[in-house]
Design a protein around this motif. Structure first.
Motif, PDB file in Angstrom:
ATOM      1  N   ILE A  74       0.660  -1.609  -0.239  1.00  0.00           N
ATOM      2  CA  ILE A  74       0.273   0.312  -0.129  1.00  0.00           C
ATOM      3  C   ILE A  74       0.939   1.243   0.301  1.00  0.00           C
ATOM      4  O   ILE A  74       2.148   1.305   0.596  1.00  0.00           O
ATOM      5  CB  ILE A  74      -1.118   0.007   1.038  1.00  0.00           C
ATOM      6  CG1 ILE A  74      -0.222   0.305   2.272  1.00  0.00           C
ATOM      7  CG2 ILE A  74      -1.482  -1.281   1.334  1.00  0.00           C
ATOM      8  CD1 ILE A  74      -1.220   0.077   4.095  1.00  0.00           C
ATOM      9  N   VAL A  85      -0.758  -3.247   5.923  1.00  0.00           N
ATOM     10  CA  VAL A  85      -1.506  -4.981   5.070  1.00  0.00           C
ATOM     11  C   VAL A  85      -0.770  -5.865   4.949  1.00  0.00           C
ATOM     12  O   VAL A  85       0.652  -5.830   5.248  1.00  0.00           O
ATOM     13  CB  VAL A  85      -1.317  -4.517   3.469  1.00  0.00           C
ATOM     14  CG1 VAL A  85      -0.502  -4.548   3.278  1.00  0.00           C
ATOM     15  CG2 VAL A  85      -2.477  -4.923   2.817  1.00  0.00           C
ATOM     16  N   LEU A  91      -6.352  -5.327   5.870  1.00  0.00           N
ATOM     17  CA  LEU A  91      -5.991  -3.729   6.159  1.00  0.00           C
ATOM     18  C   LEU A  91      -5.890  -3.954   7.450  1.00  0.00           C
ATOM     19  O   LEU A  91      -7.271  -4.407   8.389  1.00  0.00           O
ATOM     20  CB  LEU A  91      -6.703  -2.984   5.208  1.00  0.00           C
ATOM     21  CG  LEU A  91      -5.590  -1.159   5.325  1.00  0.00           C
ATOM     22  CD1 LEU A  91      -4.538  -1.300   4.488  1.00  0.00           C
ATOM     23  CD2 LEU A  91      -7.047  -0.513   4.186  1.00  0.00           C
TER      24      LEU A  91
END
Length: 313
Positions: A74, A85, A91
């Motif tokens: 990410i 993540v 997440l």
């Protein structure tokens, strides 16, 4: 005829392939095919002020691509610090967030296969911080208003406004106003706009020249569970000419010499009027046969100066 049909079929296949994929520049002798993005997600949400002694999951990054995913990454606001993540695409949030500090985080994600090749290119998503009622309404220091005495019901006096740092699109930041005390029932307040108006038409400056009102703002749309703040409103009643002037004495004796000049004051007739000086407009007349000999001029103090109209012999 068969060859022509085969050629048309090949051309149609090439056209459809070109519409579904974009050939990227060659890398290390390999031509990469960028597939249409197939990320599956809506906006992700986090409750503000939620404790995070350990990171907690708020969602999962997914794609419709049928490939074995080995890793996610990410980028963006708070990536790899506030948000992390794992290899499953889960997440996580690593700390408590404050919506009033930042309400939306913009991030993007990529998926990699077992050869560490990107199989799903960067796709953007948002993490939205949901509001909680963690802020009190706040008033400025105070308010001042004025209104003419005898003003009609509904006459505007002053508008009071408070602010609330919570989300004004939710009940947490929606305020309602009320009048707690003061005013002897002569004023009212609109619960949404905060406008203070006259509720009665009998304001009398000569009786009460100033009122102190206490108003309240309450969030949660005024529900008992809402947080509150109060402010003082000073309302000044301004004067109009609504009182009758009268002489301070019903009788008066004046002696003047027979050679008294026309331009000289013989005596001053004192007037009583409860209105303020700028609203005193007395008119004084002498009636009867002596009106030809005497007259009265109003002075700057709004009293009457008795003057000769003609010489006494």
């Amino acid at each position: 005829m068969a060859s022509l049909w085969t050629l048309q079929t090949v051309l149609l296949f090439l056209v459809l392939s070109a519409a579904a994929a974009e050939v990227l520049p060659e890398r290390s002798g390999l031509a990469l095919i960028r597939h249409k993005r197939d990320w599956i997600w809506n906006s992700l949400y986090v409750e503000e002020e939620k404790p995070a002694p350990t990171p907690y999951k708020i969602g999962q990054l997914k794609s419709t691509l049928r490939v074995e995913v080995k890793r996610f990454s990410i980028d963006g606001e708070g990536a790899n610090s506030i948000f992390t993540v794992d290899n499953k695409g889960d997440l996580f949030v690593t700390r408590s967030l404050d919506r009033e500090e930042k309400s939306v985080y913009h991030l993007s994600a990529k998926m990699y296969d077992g050869n560490n090749q990107v199989v799903e290119d960067s796709g953007g998503f948002e993490v939205i911080v949901n509001d909680i009622n963690d802020n009190l309404p706040v008033f400025p220091k105070g308010f001042n208003g004025s209104v003419l005495e005898r003003a009609a019901v509904g006459t505007k006096v002053v508008v009071v406004k408070a602010t609330d740092a919570d989300d004004t699109n939710t009940a947490n930041g929606e305020l309602r106003y009320s009048l707690l005390r003061g005013g002897d029932g002569k004023f009212q307040i609109d619960d949404i706009s905060g406008m203070v108006t006259c509720s009665r038409a009998d304001l009398d400056r000569e009786s009460v020249a100033q009122y102190l009102l206490v108003v309240r703002a309450q969030d949660m749309r005024g529900k008992p569970s809402g947080s509150t703040a109060t402010a003082t409103v000073t309302v000044t009643v301004t004067d109009i000419n609504d009182n009758i002037a009268s002489f301070s004495s019903n009788t008066m004796e004046v002696s003047v010499p027979e050679d008294h000049k026309l331009s000289e004051v013989m005596t001053t007739l004192r007037l009583e009027d409860r209105d303020q000086r700028q609203n005193k407009v007395p008119r004084i007349f002498i009636t009867g046969e002596y009106s030809r000999m005497f007259h009265v001029q109003v002075d700057s103090e709004k009293n009457g100066n008795l003057m000769l109209r003609q010489v006494i012999w």
